[in-house]
Design a protein around this motif. Structure first.
Motif, PDB file in Angstrom:
ATOM      1  N   GLU A  74     -30.827 -11.045  15.879  1.00 56.64           N
ATOM      2  CA  GLU A  74     -29.336 -11.002  15.216  1.00 56.64           C
ATOM      3  C   GLU A  74     -28.628 -12.323  14.870  1.00 56.64           C
ATOM      4  O   GLU A  74     -28.174 -12.385  13.725  1.00 56.64           O
ATOM      5  CB  GLU A  74     -28.551 -10.425  16.540  1.00 56.64           C
ATOM      6  CG  GLU A  74     -27.270 -10.360  16.131  1.00 56.64           C
ATOM      7  CD  GLU A  74     -26.297  -9.952  17.254  1.00 56.64           C
ATOM      8  OE1 GLU A  74     -25.152  -9.996  17.168  1.00 56.64           O
ATOM      9  OE2 GLU A  74     -26.695  -9.470  18.397  1.00 56.64           O
ATOM     10  N   MET A  75     -29.203 -13.494  15.577  1.00 58.92           N
ATOM     11  CA  MET A  75     -28.794 -14.599  14.987  1.00 58.92           C
ATOM     12  C   MET A  75     -29.316 -14.948  13.684  1.00 58.92           C
ATOM     13  O   MET A  75     -28.677 -15.528  12.684  1.00 58.92           O
ATOM     14  CB  MET A  75     -29.234 -15.774  15.919  1.00 58.92           C
ATOM     15  CG  MET A  75     -28.724 -17.318  15.625  1.00 58.92           C
ATOM     16  SD  MET A  75     -29.033 -18.641  16.548  1.00 58.92           S
ATOM     17  CE  MET A  75     -28.317 -18.236  17.955  1.00 58.92           C
ATOM     18  N   LEU A  76     -30.591 -14.701  13.421  1.00 62.52           N
ATOM     19  CA  LEU A  76     -31.352 -14.659  11.970  1.00 62.52           C
ATOM     20  C   LEU A  76     -30.628 -14.077  11.095  1.00 62.52           C
ATOM     21  O   LEU A  76     -30.477 -14.461   9.818  1.00 62.52           O
ATOM     22  CB  LEU A  76     -32.791 -14.547  12.228  1.00 62.52           C
ATOM     23  CG  LEU A  76     -33.763 -14.589  10.926  1.00 62.52           C
ATOM     24  CD1 LEU A  76     -33.426 -16.018  10.303  1.00 62.52           C
ATOM     25  CD2 LEU A  76     -35.222 -14.315  10.984  1.00 62.52           C
ATOM     26  N   HIS A  77     -30.361 -12.850  11.335  1.00 61.52           N
ATOM     27  CA  HIS A  77     -29.780 -11.903  10.332  1.00 61.52           C
ATOM     28  C   HIS A  77     -28.383 -12.576   9.869  1.00 61.52           C
ATOM     29  O   HIS A  77     -28.013 -12.388   8.719  1.00 61.52           O
ATOM     30  CB  HIS A  77     -29.566 -10.468  10.927  1.00 61.52           C
ATOM     31  CG  HIS A  77     -30.827  -9.877  10.778  1.00 61.52           C
ATOM     32  ND1 HIS A  77     -30.866  -8.558  10.670  1.00 61.52           N
ATOM     33  CD2 HIS A  77     -32.125 -10.404  10.885  1.00 61.52           C
ATOM     34  CE1 HIS A  77     -32.167  -8.048  10.585  1.00 61.52           C
ATOM     35  NE2 HIS A  77     -33.046  -9.270  10.921  1.00 61.52           N
ATOM     36  N   ASN A  78     -27.586 -13.098  10.879  1.00 56.53           N
ATOM     37  CA  ASN A  78     -26.426 -13.635  10.735  1.00 56.53           C
ATOM     38  C   ASN A  78     -26.512 -14.915   9.864  1.00 56.53           C
ATOM     39  O   ASN A  78     -25.718 -15.157   8.836  1.00 56.53           O
ATOM     40  CB  ASN A  78     -25.661 -13.968  11.848  1.00 56.53           C
ATOM     41  CG  ASN A  78     -25.192 -12.689  12.566  1.00 56.53           C
ATOM     42  OD1 ASN A  78     -24.880 -11.937  11.925  1.00 56.53           O
ATOM     43  ND2 ASN A  78     -24.710 -12.764  13.703  1.00 56.53           N
ATOM     44  N   MET A  79     -27.642 -15.823  10.268  1.00 57.81           N
ATOM     45  CA  MET A  79     -27.866 -17.037   9.451  1.00 57.81           C
ATOM     46  C   MET A  79     -28.312 -16.720   7.929  1.00 57.81           C
ATOM     47  O   MET A  79     -27.883 -17.300   7.031  1.00 57.81           O
ATOM     48  CB  MET A  79     -28.757 -17.907  10.034  1.00 57.81           C
ATOM     49  CG  MET A  79     -28.330 -18.456  11.167  1.00 57.81           C
ATOM     50  SD  MET A  79     -29.448 -19.624  12.058  1.00 57.81           S
ATOM     51  CE  MET A  79     -29.385 -20.936  10.575  1.00 57.81           C
ATOM     52  N   LEU A  80     -29.039 -15.625   7.675  1.00 58.76           N
ATOM     53  CA  LEU A  80     -29.529 -15.266   6.457  1.00 58.76           C
ATOM     54  C   LEU A  80     -28.307 -14.980   5.433  1.00 58.76           C
ATOM     55  O   LEU A  80     -28.242 -15.257   4.182  1.00 58.76           O
ATOM     56  CB  LEU A  80     -30.799 -14.299   6.659  1.00 58.76           C
ATOM     57  CG  LEU A  80     -32.040 -14.750   7.027  1.00 58.76           C
ATOM     58  CD1 LEU A  80     -32.972 -13.518   7.339  1.00 58.76           C
ATOM     59  CD2 LEU A  80     -32.763 -15.589   6.077  1.00 58.76           C
ATOM     60  N   SER A  81     -27.522 -13.900   6.172  1.00 60.56           N
ATOM     61  CA  SER A  81     -26.367 -13.564   5.426  1.00 60.56           C
ATOM     62  C   SER A  81     -25.561 -14.522   4.995  1.00 60.56           C
ATOM     63  O   SER A  81     -24.855 -14.815   3.828  1.00 60.56           O
ATOM     64  CB  SER A  81     -25.749 -12.514   6.247  1.00 60.56           C
ATOM     65  OG  SER A  81     -24.409 -11.802   5.810  1.00 60.56           O
ATOM     66  N   SER A  82     -25.317 -15.637   5.969  1.00 61.43           N
ATOM     67  CA  SER A  82     -24.209 -16.632   5.743  1.00 61.43           C
ATOM     68  C   SER A  82     -25.257 -17.675   4.647  1.00 61.43           C
ATOM     69  O   SER A  82     -24.310 -18.115   3.638  1.00 61.43           O
ATOM     70  CB  SER A  82     -24.339 -17.585   7.234  1.00 61.43           C
ATOM     71  OG  SER A  82     -23.547 -18.669   6.930  1.00 61.43           O
ATOM     72  N   PHE A  83     -26.268 -17.796   4.750  1.00 57.61           N
ATOM     73  CA  PHE A  83     -27.215 -18.443   3.770  1.00 57.61           C
ATOM     74  C   PHE A  83     -26.891 -18.044   2.364  1.00 57.61           C
ATOM     75  O   PHE A  83     -26.618 -18.891   1.475  1.00 57.61           O
ATOM     76  CB  PHE A  83     -28.533 -18.895   4.038  1.00 57.61           C
ATOM     77  CG  PHE A  83     -29.382 -19.224   2.986  1.00 57.61           C
ATOM     78  CD1 PHE A  83     -29.407 -20.646   2.817  1.00 57.61           C
ATOM     79  CD2 PHE A  83     -29.792 -18.598   2.082  1.00 57.61           C
ATOM     80  CE1 PHE A  83     -30.003 -21.334   1.998  1.00 57.61           C
ATOM     81  CE2 PHE A  83     -30.747 -19.053   0.773  1.00 57.61           C
ATOM     82  CZ  PHE A  83     -30.780 -20.744   1.069  1.00 57.61           C
ATOM     83  N   VAL A  84     -26.987 -16.738   1.999  1.00 56.48           N
ATOM     84  CA  VAL A  84     -26.728 -16.126   0.632  1.00 56.48           C
ATOM     85  C   VAL A  84     -25.358 -16.269   0.344  1.00 56.48           C
ATOM     86  O   VAL A  84     -25.252 -16.720  -0.981  1.00 56.48           O
ATOM     87  CB  VAL A  84     -26.993 -14.678   0.945  1.00 56.48           C
ATOM     88  CG1 VAL A  84     -26.469 -13.858  -0.520  1.00 56.48           C
ATOM     89  CG2 VAL A  84     -28.442 -14.249   0.783  1.00 56.48           C
TER      90      VAL A  84
END
Length: 170
Positions: A74-84
């Protein structure tokens, strides 16, 4: 007093950048399947993943990124979305700094991109950003070429992340 050959370096910056990118791409892929038609095509090793062919190498290593976060998906998905989202902003800033010839800010933004793209385990973007950071500090002629490669790689990375997270593509 300039170092010997300092005046020749800017003339060779695009060629050096292309050779370094090609070497980095070949190092990542190994020697098999590394034929390119031009040294200006290092992005060949990073193909946008398609739903019909998830076997292609993607622009980031999901497993490595997940490991870096202790397996918290879940944290990775949030980070990837934020990175984009932040990455889109960074692409605009990089272009603006290049256009205004503000090499200090360009280098700072490239440094930030290098770190954030490394953290999500991007395959090529951190190396390109590091090369852009150096080129900006040297005020090298390779800046436009490297920025073009970064914009291209970010576009591919954004598509990979959208497919992985099943987000709408930009």
């Amino acid at each position: 007093q300039p170092s010997p050959g300092a005046e020749k370096a800017p003339e060779k910056a695009p060629e050096k950048a292309a050779a370094a990118l090609k070497a980095a791409a070949e190092e990542e892929r190994g020697t098999e399947g590394s034929r390119t038609t031009s040294p200006y095509m290092p992005q060949q090793g990073c193909n946008a993943m398609s739903s019909s062919s998830a076997q292609l190498e993607t622009c980031f290593d999901y497993t490595k990124a997940l490991e870096q976060l202790g397996g918290d998906e879940e944290m990775l998905h949030n980070m990837l979305s934020s990175f984009v989202q932040h990455g889109k902003n960074a692409m605009g800033k990089l272009s603006a700094h290049k256009d205004s010839a503000d090499m200090v800010k360009l280098g700072q933004e490239a440094h930030s991109l290098k770190g954030s793209s490394s953290f999500i385990a991007a395959r090529y973007l951190p190396k390109l950003a590091g090369q852009l950071e150096k080129a900006a500090s040297d005020n090298a002629e390779g800046v436009p070429y490297l920025l073009g490669q970064i914009l291209h790689q970010f576009s591919l990375l954004e598509k990979d992340i959208a497919l992985r997270l099943k987000l709408p593509e930009a």
